[in-house]
Design a protein around this motif. Structure first.
Motif, PDB file in Angstrom:
ATOM      1  N   VAL A 224      -4.883  13.024  -9.441  1.00 49.50           N
ATOM      2  CA  VAL A 224      -5.491  12.095 -10.402  1.00 49.50           C
ATOM      3  C   VAL A 224      -4.443  11.415 -11.289  1.00 49.50           C
ATOM      4  CG1 VAL A 224      -7.066  11.969 -12.387  1.00 49.50           C
ATOM      5  CG2 VAL A 224      -7.782  13.102 -10.265  1.00 49.50           C
ATOM      6  N   PRO A 225      -3.509  12.180 -11.898  1.00 53.10           N
ATOM      7  CA  PRO A 225      -2.495  11.471 -12.688  1.00 53.10           C
ATOM      8  C   PRO A 225      -1.646  10.510 -11.860  1.00 53.10           C
ATOM      9  CG  PRO A 225      -2.058  13.851 -12.667  1.00 53.10           C
ATOM     10  CD  PRO A 225      -3.400  13.646 -12.048  1.00 53.10           C
ATOM     11  N   MET A 226      -1.376  10.868 -10.608  1.00 55.70           N
ATOM     12  CA  MET A 226      -0.612   9.956  -9.737  1.00 55.70           C
ATOM     13  C   MET A 226      -1.408   8.677  -9.471  1.00 55.70           C
ATOM     14  SD  MET A 226       0.097  10.311  -5.711  1.00 55.70           S
ATOM     15  CE  MET A 226      -1.676  10.081  -5.551  1.00 55.70           C
TER      16      MET A 226
ATOM     17  N   GLU B 121       6.441  15.382 -12.083  1.00 58.44           N
ATOM     18  CA  GLU B 121       5.294  14.775 -12.795  1.00 58.44           C
ATOM     19  C   GLU B 121       5.770  13.606 -13.648  1.00 58.44           C
ATOM     20  OE1 GLU B 121       2.995  17.899 -14.610  1.00 58.44           O
ATOM     21  OE2 GLU B 121       2.743  18.918 -12.689  1.00 58.44           O
ATOM     22  N   ASP B 122       6.654  12.825 -13.061  1.00 61.53           N
ATOM     23  CA  ASP B 122       7.225  11.674 -13.774  1.00 61.53           C
ATOM     24  C   ASP B 122       6.333  10.445 -13.545  1.00 61.53           C
ATOM     25  OD1 ASP B 122       8.758   9.741 -14.940  1.00 61.53           O
ATOM     26  OD2 ASP B 122      10.633  10.252 -13.900  1.00 61.53           O
ATOM     27  N   TRP B 123       5.178  10.456 -14.211  1.00 62.92           N
ATOM     28  CA  TRP B 123       4.189   9.385 -14.005  1.00 62.92           C
ATOM     29  C   TRP B 123       4.701   8.016 -14.463  1.00 62.92           C
ATOM     30  CZ3 TRP B 123       2.301  12.144 -10.645  1.00 62.92           C
ATOM     31  CH2 TRP B 123       1.885  13.460 -10.854  1.00 62.92           C
TER      32      TRP B 123
ATOM     33  N   ILE C  94       0.876  -1.182   0.000  1.00 64.92           N
ATOM     34  CA  ILE C  94       0.000   0.000   0.000  1.00 64.92           C
ATOM     35  C   ILE C  94       0.912   1.231   0.000  1.00 64.92           C
ATOM     36  CG2 ILE C  94      -1.691   1.348   1.315  1.00 64.92           C
ATOM     37  CD1 ILE C  94      -2.745  -1.278   2.464  1.00 64.92           C
ATOM     38  N   PRO C  95       0.815   2.066  -1.043  1.00 65.85           N
ATOM     39  CA  PRO C  95       1.658   3.263  -1.049  1.00 65.85           C
ATOM     40  C   PRO C  95       1.195   4.278  -0.011  1.00 65.85           C
ATOM     41  CG  PRO C  95       0.195   3.257  -2.963  1.00 65.85           C
ATOM     42  CD  PRO C  95      -0.040   1.963  -2.234  1.00 65.85           C
ATOM     43  N   VAL C  96       2.151   4.825   0.705  1.00 65.93           N
ATOM     44  CA  VAL C  96       1.884   5.884   1.684  1.00 65.93           C
ATOM     45  C   VAL C  96       2.273   7.188   0.994  1.00 65.93           C
ATOM     46  CG1 VAL C  96       2.512   6.800   3.952  1.00 65.93           C
ATOM     47  CG2 VAL C  96       2.359   4.321   3.601  1.00 65.93           C
ATOM     48  N   ILE C  97       1.263   7.993   0.700  1.00 67.79           N
ATOM     49  CA  ILE C  97       1.449   9.128  -0.212  1.00 67.79           C
ATOM     50  C   ILE C  97       1.431  10.464   0.529  1.00 67.79           C
ATOM     51  CG2 ILE C  97       0.391  10.338  -2.174  1.00 67.79           C
ATOM     52  CD1 ILE C  97      -0.898   7.471  -2.819  1.00 67.79           C
ATOM     53  N   VAL C  98       2.424  11.291   0.232  1.00 66.53           N
ATOM     54  CA  VAL C  98       2.438  12.676   0.724  1.00 66.53           C
ATOM     55  C   VAL C  98       2.322  13.555  -0.519  1.00 66.53           C
ATOM     56  CG1 VAL C  98       3.742  14.451   1.958  1.00 66.53           C
ATOM     57  CG2 VAL C  98       3.905  12.050   2.680  1.00 66.53           C
ATOM     58  N   ILE C  99       1.195  14.225  -0.644  1.00 66.33           N
ATOM     59  CA  ILE C  99       0.949  14.976  -1.885  1.00 66.33           C
ATOM     60  C   ILE C  99       0.942  16.474  -1.607  1.00 66.33           C
ATOM     61  CG2 ILE C  99      -1.595  14.735  -1.722  1.00 66.33           C
ATOM     62  CD1 ILE C  99      -1.370  14.262  -4.867  1.00 66.33           C
TER      63      ILE C  99
END
Ligand code: 3PG
Length: 217
Positions: free
Chosen positions: A34-36, A199-201, A22-27
């Motif tokens: 949305v793109p992430m 933004e390196d998707w 499960i990714p733990v995301i800091v945005i």
């Protein structure tokens, strides 16, 4: 597992059935949400924990819940009942807290928001299990005792499963996943700050695909 409607009762342990990480995301920027989320989904990762550590976290959860319904987005770093209410209102389908707090637990129960509460000691496991929680986040996993700690807990807490988080990386995850009381691990390495900033998707999709392919050691 088939993904039901947003209102379908998700059990905490269901979160472990979609993949090993499960990714733990800091945005930091809401327009990245949305793109992430799509980049992570493209790499096979569907369960996303967006931590309430930035001012845009709730808006990011809302955006993902609305635009990427295939994702199962939850809120991390819940520290109060107010956090639980805000996460629920934003559309979070589950919640994660770094420690065990009765107020957060009660609020999530009232909201029917599945909660993965954090523990780092045997006493906290006892408290959480007493309150009915059988799937817990072990945090900070590496610093609080590592793999040896969960091995030691397997016997006295045979009815409790864990999601270790904190200090885990692609190369150390398999040793955790090999433990019988570990169902999934959490980590921030799938969404590095610099990849989000750039933004390196494709990079995030690659990291997600690598994580999805992880197997127990
Ligand atoms: C968490 O909140 O679970 C951790 O910050 C994630 O830990 P990591 O950054 O070491 O993966």
């Amino acid at each position: 597992m088939a993904l039901g409607p947003a209102s379908a009762a998700l059990q905490p342990l269901d979160l472990a059935s979609y993949g090993p990480v499960i990714p733990v995301i800091v945005i930091e920027r809401v327009e990245h949400a949305v793109p992430m989320a799509r980049a992570l989904l493209d790499g096979g990762v569907r369960v996303l924990e967006v931590t309430l550590r930035t001012s845009v976290a709730l808006a990011a959860i809302e955006a993902i819940a609305r635009a990427v319904p295939e994702a199962i987005v939850g809120a991390g770093t819940l520290r109060s009942a107010a956090d639980a209410r805000a996460a629920h209102a934003a559309g979070a389908r589950f919640a994660v807290s770094p420690g065990y707090g009765a107020a957060v637990a009660a609020a999530c129960r009232e909201l029917a928001l599945p909660l993965l509460p954090g523990v780092a000691t045997a006493s906290e496991v006892m408290q959480a299990a007493d309150d009915g929680f059988r799937f817990l986040k072990f945090f900070p996993a590496s610093a609080a005792g590592g793999v040896a700690m969960l091995k030691a807990w397997a016997s006295p807490f045979a009815d409790v499963a864990f999601c270790p988080t904190g200090g885990i990386a692609i190369d150390t995850a398999p040793a955790w996943l090999a433990l019988p009381n570990v169902k999934v691990v959490g980590g921030s390495w799938l969404t590095p700050a610099e990849a989000l900033k750039a933004e390196d998707w494709p990079r995030i999709t690659r990291l997600a695909a690598e994580a999805s392919a992880l197997r127990p050691a």
